[in-house]
Structures are given as structure tokens and as C-alpha cells.
Design an enzyme around this catalytic site. Structure first.
Site, PDB file in Angstrom:
ATOM      1  N   GLU A 175       5.811   4.113   0.451  1.00  0.00           N
ATOM      2  CA  GLU A 175       6.168   5.309  -0.739  1.00  0.00           C
ATOM      3  C   GLU A 175       5.948   6.775   0.051  1.00  0.00           C
ATOM      4  OE1 GLU A 175       2.428   5.605  -3.241  1.00  0.00           O
ATOM      5  OE2 GLU A 175       3.526   3.519  -3.994  1.00  0.00           O
ATOM      6  N   GLU A 306       3.730  -3.977  -4.421  1.00  0.00           N
ATOM      7  CA  GLU A 306       2.428  -3.492  -5.242  1.00  0.00           C
ATOM      8  C   GLU A 306       3.179  -2.968  -6.618  1.00  0.00           C
ATOM      9  OE1 GLU A 306       0.962   0.304  -3.915  1.00  0.00           O
ATOM     10  OE2 GLU A 306       1.121  -0.390  -1.964  1.00  0.00           O
TER      11      GLU A 306
HETATM   12  O1  AHR Z   1      -2.728   0.185  -3.805  1.00  0.00           O
HETATM   13  C1  AHR Z   1      -3.536   1.375  -3.980  1.00  0.00           C
HETATM   14  C2  AHR Z   1      -1.715   2.659  -3.401  1.00  0.00           C
HETATM   15  O2  AHR Z   1      -1.205   2.797  -4.219  1.00  0.00           O
HETATM   16  C3  AHR Z   1      -1.289   2.041  -2.778  1.00  0.00           C
HETATM   17  O3  AHR Z   1      -2.422   2.439  -1.043  1.00  0.00           O
HETATM   18  C4  AHR Z   1      -0.229   3.115  -2.483  1.00  0.00           C
HETATM   19  O4  AHR Z   1       0.873   2.117  -1.982  1.00  0.00           O
HETATM   20  C5  AHR Z   1       0.022   3.104  -3.813  1.00  0.00           C
HETATM   21  O5  AHR Z   1      -0.134   4.432  -4.526  1.00  0.00           O
END
Ligand code: AHR
Length: 504
Positions: A175, A306
Site C-alpha cells: 500500500e 488483501e
Molecule cells: O489487513 C489489514 C491492513 O489493511 C493491512 O495492514 C493494510 O495493508 C490494509 O490497509
């Protein structure tokens, strides 16, 4: 009774569904690592070298193909050298992203690789681009993967590991548009090329480097990364600096950042959640369109490292720990996601649910007394194991009713199918809540016989498992029959089902 008709072409196979679409994610966040995977060697909870055994045993049934670690946001403030050597001597740090708690570094590189071995999962190590150096990342790769005599291989041996490990998956930050450094796509793209260059392939350890990409459908990131990856001055003309580009996609019911309860939700919130789950297909298509323009031969993969539901934390728990319950609604979100992933298996080659234990849409919830609960989402993963590395089949709704919210309509039935080893597996997600759905699936092109069917549901869409009621939501046999080439079954409201078929 409401009726849906669907069709599957058993004689037309599509791309292989990579088992890595069923990947996992374990971050140093809340109780995912500490109190989840890691209880320490002195814990009364049964463990092997500090790793909780009941968790490993439950996850082995899911055939976890890969595990992403150490973050997430944590990855971009993690310094791997703090997590090696005698545990008592490891420096501590503050986990500024998640609860501002002290991180002991008790769980580090060796513990993670041990966990992957125990699970039979391939490691996906996410390096630190945000606050780490190129040298630091380069040396981590050397430490993990180099045999023979080298400074990092010697250091690894001093810490008790002679042979190098095999590490196929390597993340270049996380991110980068946010917690990973608040960068612009252009700035990150240059950095990612630079870091990728120094992640060397030691002793035949082929690296699959994953560049951190967009949030949702922010295709500016995909454009910038693809333009760079396919440009003629790429570091190695034979090979792109990264083999995949990631994006993240979370499902919730709201319109803003305010999160809703995992268990107390209205019908509208339920349908909005389902609608948001379906939305991931539009997002994937947006990224694919950009990637196809730069890379028509599909040499660079898309990875969703994710995904999952994001609700408000359970009352009384640390807001920074993201501990949430997991209901039938979450299971249906997973069912829909997998159908979409299967349809896009040609470009989408990996996905990692956030996260495996005790955080966001978890497979397993544990407590510090040794309790362990399998969530409805766990069961979807288990019921879908047959799709791992199978060939996708064309499966579609032909006449499917809809459910609606805010003037928008979503299909009441989602489905996908695959085939391998003379069998076919069909997954069906019924999101309607008002009654059962009678489903006729026309199985075309090959003669088949029915092997068995299972269904997962609960008393309502908010049903979930607890230590007192661990099996409130669990798969049970489902009646199904064949009439000629038509598979007939009846799905209860808010249900996920799988049907196993033998090809003649
Ligand atoms: O999964 C939780 C968080 O969500 C992670 O650390 C981040 O990459 C995302 O914003």
C-alpha cells in the site's frame, strides 16, 4: 418457490485456477501472530517450537498454498534483523499501525519459515520499501535463499539453519499510496524497480516479485506499473522487474469509512455487503483492461493480496487489533469472491484473504485459554479445496432471480465450476434471505454422475460459531438429484453449497 436455472459446459475447459487464489495472510496485527499462530514454547497450549498445534492442524485441512507475512502496513516498518538470533536478545519496537503496542520480535524469519513448513505452505515474504533500505531487502533475500559461503548465509547458519530455504514469493512494499509511504504511483514505480533489481535469485531460487498496486479500482497504479514493467529499458530485457502487480479490495456495507457490526446488521446492510462483494469483478476487469493493453500475452499477473470483510471490532476489544466475528454473511462474501476469482483465473493468479487468524475475515478465532473456533469462512475454504489447480469450466446463471437494495439489483445465485482428475466441482452461493431457492443446473457436454453435495448455512445470515456453539454453522449433506443432464437441488436461504460430480 423461487427457481433459478444455470448451465455448466463440462466439455469446455478454461484457464487453470491457481491454488494460490486460496492464499493466506498473517500480519503482526492484534492477535494474528501473538496469541494466534505463536504462543511461545513455554505456553500450556500444545505447541511445537512455540507454534500452536491445533491451529496448524485445522489449517492443514485447507491445504494453504501460500502465506503472506509480516504485513500489510507492518511490513513497511519491519526490520528483519530485529527478528533473528536468540529471542531474549532481540530488540523490541512499537507497532505504530496496530494498537501502538510493543512488538517483541519473538516471531521472526526462522519462526515464519518453520510455520510455513508445518503448514506445507509456500512463503510469501513482504519486504520493506517504505522505511527500509535496498541493502536491507537485498540481504534478507540472501539470508533466506543463499547456500555456500556468503555473509548472510553464514549469519543464518550462526542462527541454527544450515540449508537455505526456498522463497518463491516476494512483495515489494505494501500500500505504497498509504501506510507504505504515501507515494505517488510514479515515485513508487521507480522505487519498486530499484528494489526488485537487488532482490537477487540465489542458487536457482526463482523469485516472483510482486509490486504493490492499487486500492480498489485506482488504475493509475496499474498504468504506471505496467508502463514501467513493459518499457524497453526494463532492468532485464528478458524479464520484467516484477512478475505481478497487486491490488487490495475490502468489503463492507457502508458508504464511508465508518464500519458496521459484524453480527448486528439490517437486511439493507446485508444486501449492500453482497453487492459490494460482487463489485470486485468490476474492479478486476478494470485492472485487466489496463494490463491487457500493455501485456496482451499475459506475462505479468494480477494478485489480490488483501481481500475480505472489514467490520467494526468486537465490543470490548482493542480497536487497533481488528478482531471481528465471522458469520454466514462473511461465508457468502467468500463464496462470491471465489466465483469471481475462478472466472478471472487467466490473469488473477494469487489472492490472500485478510487475515488467517483473529483479524478481519478470519478462518479461525482463538482465545488465550486454548479455545479455538472455526468460522463459516473456514468452511468455504475447506469445501472449495477441489478447485485448487483445477481447470475452470464455463458456469453461468441462465435465469436467476435478483435481490435488490437502494434501487440496485444483484443476482440471488452466484456459481462457478472446475474439473480435475475425472471429477467436477460446482460451487453455489445463494444470497436470498426470504426462502429456499430451487436450482436446476444443465450439465452440458459430458455425461456425469452425482457423487455428493454439501451445504453451509445457519439459522440466519448473522449466525456464527462461538466456543459455546462451535458448530452453529458447519457443512452438512445436501439432497441433490440428476434428471437426465439436469442437476436439481434446493438451496436454503443465505447458503453456500458444493456439488461433486464424476465425469463418465
Ligand atoms: O489487513 C489489514 C491492513 O489493511 C493491512 O495492514 C493494510 O495493508 C490494509 O490497509
Amino acid at each position: 418457490m423461487t427457481i433459478a436455472r444455470a448451465a455448466v459446459d463440462l466439455d469446455v475447459t478454461g484457464p487453470q485456477i491457481s491454488r494460490h487464489l486460496y492464499g493466506h495472510f498473517a500480519e503482526h496485527l492484534g492477535r494474528c501472530i501473538y496469541g494466534g499462530f505463536w504462543v511461545g514454547e513455554d505456553s500450556p497450549i500444545p505447541n511445537e517450537r512455540g507454534i500452536r498445534l491445533d491451529v496448524v492442524e485445522a489449517l492443514r485441512r485447507l491445504q494453504v498454498p501460500n502465506l503472506r507475512w509480516p504485513g500489510g502496513c507492518f511490513a513497511d516498518e519491519y526490520h528483519w534483523r530485529d527478528g533473528i538470533g536468540p529471542r531474549a536478545e532481540r530488540p523490541t519496537m512499537i507497532n505504530t499501525n496496530w494498537g501502538d503496542v510493543v512488538e517483541s520480535n519473538a516471531f521472526g524469519t526462522h519462526e515464519f519459515m518453520d510455520l510455513c513448513d508445518m503448514l506445507g505452505a509456500e512463503p510469501y515474504v513482504n519486504g520493506n520499501v517504505g522505511s527500509g533500505t535496498v541493502q536491507e531487502m537485498s540481504e534478507w533475500v540472501e539470508y533466506l535463499t543463499r547456500s555456500g559461503d556468503s555473509p548472510m548465509a553464514r549469519l543464518r547458519r550462526e542462527n541454527g539453519r544450515d540449508e537455505p530455504w526456498r522463497v518463491p514469493f516476494w512483495g515489494l512494499g505494501n500500500e505504497a499510496w498509504g501506510c507504505g509511504g504515501n507515494m505517488t504511483p510514479e515515485y513508487y514505480t521507480s522505487l519498486a524497480r530499484r528494489y526488485a533489481t537487488f532482490c537477487k535469485e540465489h542458487d536457482g531460487n526463482r523469485l516472483y516479485r510482486i509490486a504493490a498496486g492499487a486500492a480498489d479500482d485506482d488504475i493509475r497504479w496499474t498504468h504506471a506499473l505496467m508502463a514501467s514493467a513493459t518499457s524497453s529499458n526494463a532492468p532485464d530485457p528478458q524479464r520484467s522487474p516484477f512478475q505481478a502487480i497487486s491490488f487490495h479490495y475490502y468489503t463492507h456495507a457502508g458508504t464511508g469509512i465508518q464500519k458496521e457490526s459484524a453480527t448486528a446488521f439490517s437486511r439493507d446492510e446485508y444486501v449492500r455487503t453482497i453487492s459490494k462483494a460482487y463489485e470486485i469483478e468490476r474492479v478486476i476487469r478494470a485492472h485487466e483492461a489496463v494490463m491487457d493493453a500493455y501485456d496482451p500475452n499475459r506475462e505479468i499477473d494480477l494478485v489480490c493480496d488483501e481481500w475480505g470483510t472489514w467490520w467494526s471490532v468486537e465490543p470490548g476489544t482493542n480497536p487497533g487489533f481488528l478482531f471481528q466475528q465471522n458469520t454466514v454473511r462473511d461465508a457468502l462474501v467468500a463464496g462470491i469472491h471465489f466465483d469471481v476469482f475462478h472466472r478471472h483465473a487467466a490473469r488473477l493468479r494469487m489472492a490472500n484473504i485478510a487475515q488467517t487468524l483473529n483479524v478481519l475475515q478470519a478462518m479461525i478465532l482463538t482465545d488465550d485459554e486454548g479455545g479455538l473456533v472455526l468460522t463459516p469462512t473456514y468452511h468455504v475454504y475447506e469445501m472449495n479445496v477441489g478447485h485448487h489447480d483445477a481447470l475452470s469450466l464455463s458456469a453461468r446463471g441462465v435465469d436467476v432471480p435478483t435481490v435488490s437494495v437502494d434501487g440496485a439489483e444483484v443476482p440471488a445465485l452466484s456459481l462457478s465450476a472446475s474439473t480435475k482428475n475425472g471429477t467436477a466441482l460446482l460451487s453455489l452461493t445463494h444470497v436470498g434471505v426470504d426462502g429456499p431457492l430451487s436450482v436446476d443446473v444443465d450439465l452440458r457436454g459430458r455425461a456425469v454422475s452425482l457423487v455428493g453435495a454439501r451445504v453451509l448455512t445457519g439459522a440466519n445470515a448473522a449466525a456464527h460459531n462461538t466456543p459455546a456453539q462451535p458448530d452453529a454453522v458447519r457443512p452438512v449433506p445436501l439432497n441433490a438429484s440428476m434428471e437426465g443432464s439436469v442437476l436439481r437441488l434446493q438451496l436454503p436461504p443465505h447458503a453456500f453449497a458444493t456439488v461433486e460430480l464424476a465425469l463418465a
